[in-house]
Design a protein around this motif. Structure first.
Motif, mmCIF file in Angstrom:
data_model
loop_
_atom_site.group_PDB
_atom_site.id
_atom_site.type_symbol
_atom_site.label_atom_id
_atom_site.label_comp_id
_atom_site.label_asym_id
_atom_site.label_seq_id
_atom_site.Cartn_x
_atom_site.Cartn_y
_atom_site.Cartn_z
ATOM 1 N N HIS A 141 7.634 15.099 3.021
ATOM 2 C CA HIS A 141 6.939 15.938 2.067
ATOM 3 C C HIS A 141 5.539 15.367 1.791
ATOM 4 O O HIS A 141 5.395 14.152 1.693
ATOM 5 C CB HIS A 141 7.744 15.976 0.758
ATOM 6 C CG HIS A 141 7.404 17.133 -0.092
ATOM 7 N ND1 HIS A 141 6.430 17.072 -1.058
ATOM 8 C CD2 HIS A 141 7.875 18.401 -0.100
ATOM 9 C CE1 HIS A 141 6.331 18.257 -1.637
ATOM 10 N NE2 HIS A 141 7.207 19.083 -1.081
ATOM 11 N N PRO A 142 4.526 16.229 1.664
ATOM 12 C CA PRO A 142 3.174 15.722 1.394
ATOM 13 C C PRO A 142 3.120 14.799 0.168
ATOM 14 O O PRO A 142 2.331 13.845 0.144
ATOM 15 C CB PRO A 142 2.361 16.990 1.161
ATOM 16 C CG PRO A 142 3.067 18.046 1.937
ATOM 17 C CD PRO A 142 4.523 17.689 1.890
ATOM 18 N N ALA A 143 3.980 15.063 -0.824
ATOM 19 C CA ALA A 143 3.963 14.232 -2.031
ATOM 20 C C ALA A 143 4.419 12.800 -1.749
ATOM 21 O O ALA A 143 4.162 11.889 -2.548
ATOM 22 C CB ALA A 143 4.847 14.859 -3.101
ATOM 23 N N ASP A 144 5.100 12.597 -0.618
ATOM 24 C CA ASP A 144 5.573 11.252 -0.275
ATOM 25 C C ASP A 144 4.414 10.275 -0.034
ATOM 26 O O ASP A 144 4.615 9.064 -0.045
ATOM 27 C CB ASP A 144 6.449 11.292 0.990
ATOM 28 C CG ASP A 144 7.793 11.949 0.713
ATOM 29 O OD1 ASP A 144 8.232 11.929 -0.449
ATOM 30 O OD2 ASP A 144 8.399 12.491 1.658
ATOM 31 N N ALA A 145 3.228 10.804 0.175
ATOM 32 C CA ALA A 145 2.073 9.950 0.460
ATOM 33 C C ALA A 145 1.833 8.936 -0.651
ATOM 34 O O ALA A 145 1.304 7.852 -0.418
ATOM 35 C CB ALA A 145 0.821 10.802 0.660
ATOM 36 N N GLY A 146 2.260 9.260 -1.879
ATOM 37 C CA GLY A 146 2.020 8.361 -3.008
ATOM 38 C C GLY A 146 3.077 7.290 -3.190
ATOM 39 O O GLY A 146 2.997 6.489 -4.111
ATOM 40 N N ARG B 13 0.839 -1.188 0.000
ATOM 41 C CA ARG B 13 0.000 0.000 0.000
ATOM 42 C C ARG B 13 0.878 1.244 0.000
ATOM 43 O O ARG B 13 1.938 1.257 0.620
ATOM 44 C CB ARG B 13 -0.862 0.022 1.272
ATOM 45 C CG ARG B 13 -1.934 -1.028 1.276
ATOM 46 C CD ARG B 13 -3.034 -0.611 0.351
ATOM 47 N NE ARG B 13 -4.208 -1.451 0.586
ATOM 48 C CZ ARG B 13 -5.375 -1.222 -0.027
ATOM 49 N NH1 ARG B 13 -5.502 -0.215 -0.865
ATOM 50 N NH2 ARG B 13 -6.394 -2.012 0.204
ATOM 51 N N ARG B 14 0.400 2.304 -0.680
ATOM 52 C CA ARG B 14 1.100 3.575 -0.596
ATOM 53 C C ARG B 14 1.060 4.035 0.848
ATOM 54 O O ARG B 14 0.098 3.756 1.565
ATOM 55 C CB ARG B 14 0.433 4.608 -1.499
ATOM 56 C CG ARG B 14 0.511 4.246 -2.948
ATOM 57 C CD ARG B 14 -0.300 5.212 -3.796
ATOM 58 N NE ARG B 14 -0.612 4.613 -5.092
ATOM 59 C CZ ARG B 14 0.237 4.624 -6.125
ATOM 60 N NH1 ARG B 14 1.404 5.216 -6.010
ATOM 61 N NH2 ARG B 14 -0.088 4.042 -7.260
ATOM 62 N N ILE B 15 2.111 4.763 1.266
ATOM 63 C CA ILE B 15 2.186 5.089 2.690
ATOM 64 C C ILE B 15 1.057 6.033 3.113
ATOM 65 O O ILE B 15 0.648 6.024 4.264
ATOM 66 C CB ILE B 15 3.567 5.649 3.088
ATOM 67 C CG1 ILE B 15 3.902 6.905 2.294
ATOM 68 C CG2 ILE B 15 4.656 4.603 2.913
ATOM 69 C CD1 ILE B 15 4.411 7.995 3.169
ATOM 70 N N GLY B 16 0.540 6.810 2.179
ATOM 71 C CA GLY B 16 -0.583 7.687 2.506
ATOM 72 C C GLY B 16 -1.775 6.882 3.014
ATOM 73 O O GLY B 16 -2.469 7.284 3.948
ATOM 74 N N TRP B 17 -1.970 5.723 2.419
ATOM 75 C CA TRP B 17 -3.059 4.831 2.832
ATOM 76 C C TRP B 17 -2.814 4.331 4.251
ATOM 77 O O TRP B 17 -3.706 4.327 5.103
ATOM 78 C CB TRP B 17 -3.144 3.660 1.850
ATOM 79 C CG TRP B 17 -4.306 2.740 2.098
ATOM 80 C CD1 TRP B 17 -5.556 2.854 1.579
ATOM 81 C CD2 TRP B 17 -4.312 1.568 2.924
ATOM 82 N NE1 TRP B 17 -6.349 1.824 2.025
ATOM 83 C CE2 TRP B 17 -5.615 1.026 2.852
ATOM 84 C CE3 TRP B 17 -3.351 0.934 3.723
ATOM 85 C CZ2 TRP B 17 -5.970 -0.130 3.543
ATOM 86 C CZ3 TRP B 17 -3.707 -0.217 4.414
ATOM 87 C CH2 TRP B 17 -5.008 -0.739 4.316
ATOM 88 N N SER B 18 -1.557 3.897 4.518
ATOM 89 C CA SER B 18 -1.229 3.384 5.854
ATOM 90 C C SER B 18 -1.364 4.466 6.916
ATOM 91 O O SER B 18 -1.849 4.211 8.021
ATOM 92 C CB SER B 18 0.194 2.828 5.869
ATOM 93 O OG SER B 18 0.289 1.690 5.051
ATOM 94 N N ILE B 19 -0.923 5.673 6.568
ATOM 95 C CA ILE B 19 -0.984 6.753 7.557
ATOM 96 C C ILE B 19 -2.437 7.092 7.891
ATOM 97 O O ILE B 19 -2.764 7.426 9.032
ATOM 98 C CB ILE B 19 -0.223 7.998 7.037
ATOM 99 C CG1 ILE B 19 1.279 7.699 6.974
ATOM 100 C CG2 ILE B 19 -0.472 9.207 7.930
ATOM 101 C CD1 ILE B 19 2.094 8.775 6.308
ATOM 102 N N ALA B 20 -3.327 6.972 6.904
ATOM 103 C CA ALA B 20 -4.728 7.338 7.126
ATOM 104 C C ALA B 20 -5.518 6.241 7.833
ATOM 105 O O ALA B 20 -6.670 6.448 8.221
ATOM 106 C CB ALA B 20 -5.388 7.668 5.790
#
Lengths: 324, 262
Positions: free
Chosen positions: B144-149, B111-118
């Motif tokens: 960086h916010p772009a790292d979420a992907g 999973r992209r890390i943005g998914w894990s963080i949410a």
């Protein structure tokens, strides 16, 4: 006994280990410190003839007068155990869970020394005693899972000592262990090296353990040996900015977490992170993270400068100071 | 102004039944934690020190209400976590979060890390502003916010621990439980993460239970220390006192192991 001169290891075009120079004599206790990606484990694998197949070795690696840098696996097999043996970080992973530890320890004696089973068992018993395993007779018959982490590490040390090696390489031998167990293993390795007049290469990122176990030290960064000398001298008065940064970043038990005004005290850090193998700086590999950079650092690789007998560092600051 | 501590642990005890050794005898019982007690205020850090088997991870699981104690209470903002209904506990959970030792093992590699963080937000049934809050959490931990992907393997060990911390703070908790959160990191990265935790505490007023076997690390971040061995509290008190004049021989050994110069 063992001499490296300008030993480099390339993966493709990237040098993961660059111009390593090292002399190890009988009874030497050498610490190798550095963070992930510094090349310290690769150095250990080279000394064991176990560098990955994709690695290209240049320079010299001589063991007992023989150049082993391009030696065949057969020649290495003869050297291993008798000349060099290794202790790894994770004792559970290094032991076969389906075999009694006694059988594991006895195997190299049967293979390399041609002992009978009975003679090998007797030697295993005395080895277990030497490395401080209580009730060795019962322990020989146990499986790895029946032992604690510290006991398992002692079994691995006994296994490494099985064929009386001249050099013992310990790669992060205490990292997976509890602090007080780690302390005892560190002291054991140090004692064994002294009693057996065996050389010890102690690889660790744990500066406290290296300080206890070794007399000499090499500090590595991104594949380069950046500073070396007596352990007490290097840790007491580091010269290279990386060594200074590393020592500074290590929290100190004696320093409280808050200032007198109640504010939290931040730890000194080395900014950024170790560059990846494919993106190493052209000049000094510490360039870009170094707090005292000179103009030439980005483009010119600093030569290793000897400041005293068996003491020196690879840093432009040292040559700069000389010219003044 | 209330005087209720952020977290109060009273006489906390946990036994585990071990496998039976014999059909005719009772299964032996291991006391993993016995009579642990402390209290913690907002913005404060308590260091829990001990070797493996000392009960420090059991203590963490009981504080996080992952399992129930055999005796004792865990009061979070005055409410006993183990006396709540499942629904009440679920609602309260956003207030206390945990950071684990191995950031690679705790992030889903596919999973992209943005998914894990949410993930903690979704667990709370929150659906609004998720992208915005993930970006905010990433910035708070220095990414960086772009790292979420991106995926976990694209990050270094230190960055992955930052991601794990971002996931823990996204619910805006009042308490963070960090179990060996910096133990797997290199020295220079470890210092960066410790500083980050201190920044977050100053900015967000987080209280923290910081579990570690390394006394030097504990000294740098903790206000008070609790030393555990075999489930029992050997000593506890202000970090400065315990570290300057340890009473128990075990604490002395730990101190010796933490010193750089022999």
């Amino acid at each position: 006994m063992i001499e490296l001169s300008n030993l480099s290891v390339h993966f493709g075009h990237a040098a993961a280990l660059r111009d390593a120079n090292l002399v190890i004599e009988r009874g030497d206790r050498l610490g190798v410190v550095g963070e992930s990606g510094s090349g310290k484990t690769l150095l250990a694998l080279c000394l064991m003839g176990m560098a990955p197949d994709s690695a290209r070795l240049t320079g010299q690696l001589s063991i007992d007068g023989q150049d082993m840098a391009r030696a065949a696996e057969r020649d290495w097999q003869r050297l291993r155990s008798r000349w060099v043996a290794m202790v790894f970080q994770e004792p559970m992973a290094a032991l076969n869970p389906l075999r009694r530890v006694g059988d594991t320890v006895i195997e190299p004696m049967l293979l390399h020394d041609g002992l009978t089973r009975r003679a090998a068992r007797d030697r295993a018993l005395s080895l277990f005693e030497e490395v401080g395993i209580p009730d060795p007779d019962r322990r020989l018959r146990q499986f790895p899972h029946e032992m604690s982490g510290g006991q398992r590490q002692r079994v691995l040390i006994a296994l490494a000592l099985a064929c009386n090696p001249m050099l013992l390489i310990a790669d992060e031998p205490t990292t997976a262990l509890d602090a007080n167990v780690a302390l005892r293993i560190t002291d054991l390795l140090q004692r064994l090296a002294r009693e057996r007049e065996m050389a010890l290469v102690f690889i660790s990122h744990d500066l406290a353990a290296v300080a206890r176990a070794t007399e000499d030290i090499v500090v590595m960064y991104a594949g380069d040996m950046v500073e070396r000398g007596r352990t007490a001298a290097v840790l007491g008065a580091p010269v290279h900015p990386y060594t200074k940064g590393l020592l500074g970043a290590r929290p100190d038990v004696g320093v409280a977490g808050r200032n007198a005004d109640g504010k939290r005290r931040r730890l000194p850090t080395i900014p950024g992170s170790v560059p990846p193998l494919q993106g190493l700086p052209e000049g000094c590999r510490f360039a870009g993270r170094c707090p005292v950079e000179l103009p030439q650092c980005a483009t010119q690789r600093p030569a290793f400068t000897q400041t005293e007998v068996a003491r020196g560092a690879a840093c432009h600051l040292l040559t700069e100071a000389r010219h003044d | 102004m209330t005087d209720v501590p952020l977290l109060e642990v009273r006489n906390l005890t946990r036994h585990y039944k071990l496998p039976r050794q014999s059909l005719l005898r009772r299964a032996p019982v291991l006391t993993a934690l016995e009579g642990a007690a402390f209290s913690l205020r907002a913005g404060e850090t308590l260091g829990v020190v001990g070797e493996s088997g000392s009960g420090k991870s059991t203590l963490a699981r009981l504080i996080m209400a992952f399992e129930r104690p055999d005796a004792g209470e865990v009061l979070f903002q005055g409410r006993d976590l183990h006396g709540l209904t499942a629904e009440e506990l679920r609602k309260l959970r956003r207030g206390f979060q945990m950071v684990f030792q191995d950031p690679f093992g705790s992030l889903n590699p596919r999973r992209r890390i943005g998914w894990s963080i949410a993930e903690p937000l979704r667990a709370n049934g929150e659906t609004e502003n998720i992208t915005h809050r993930v970006a905010e959490a990433l910035e708070q931990v220095g990414l960086h916010p772009a790292d979420a992907g991106k995926y976990p393997h694209e990050f270094s060990g230190g960055q992955r621990q930052r991601i794990a911390i971002a996931r823990a703070i996204i619910t805006r908790p009042a308490l963070l439980v960090a179990d060996e959160a910096v133990s797997a990191l290199d020295v220079s990265v470890q210092a960066q993460i410790l500083n980050l935790l201190m920044d977050l505490q100053d900015d967000l007023g987080l209280g923290m239970v910081f579990i570690s076997h390394d006394l030097a690390v504990v000294a740098s971040i903790c206000d008070r220390v609790l030393v555990l061995q075999h489930g029992k509290t050997l000593e506890s008190g202000p970090a400065a006192d315990v570290l300057r004049a340890p009473k128990h021989p075990y604490t002395k050994t730990l101190l010796k192991a933490a010193g750089v110069r022999p």
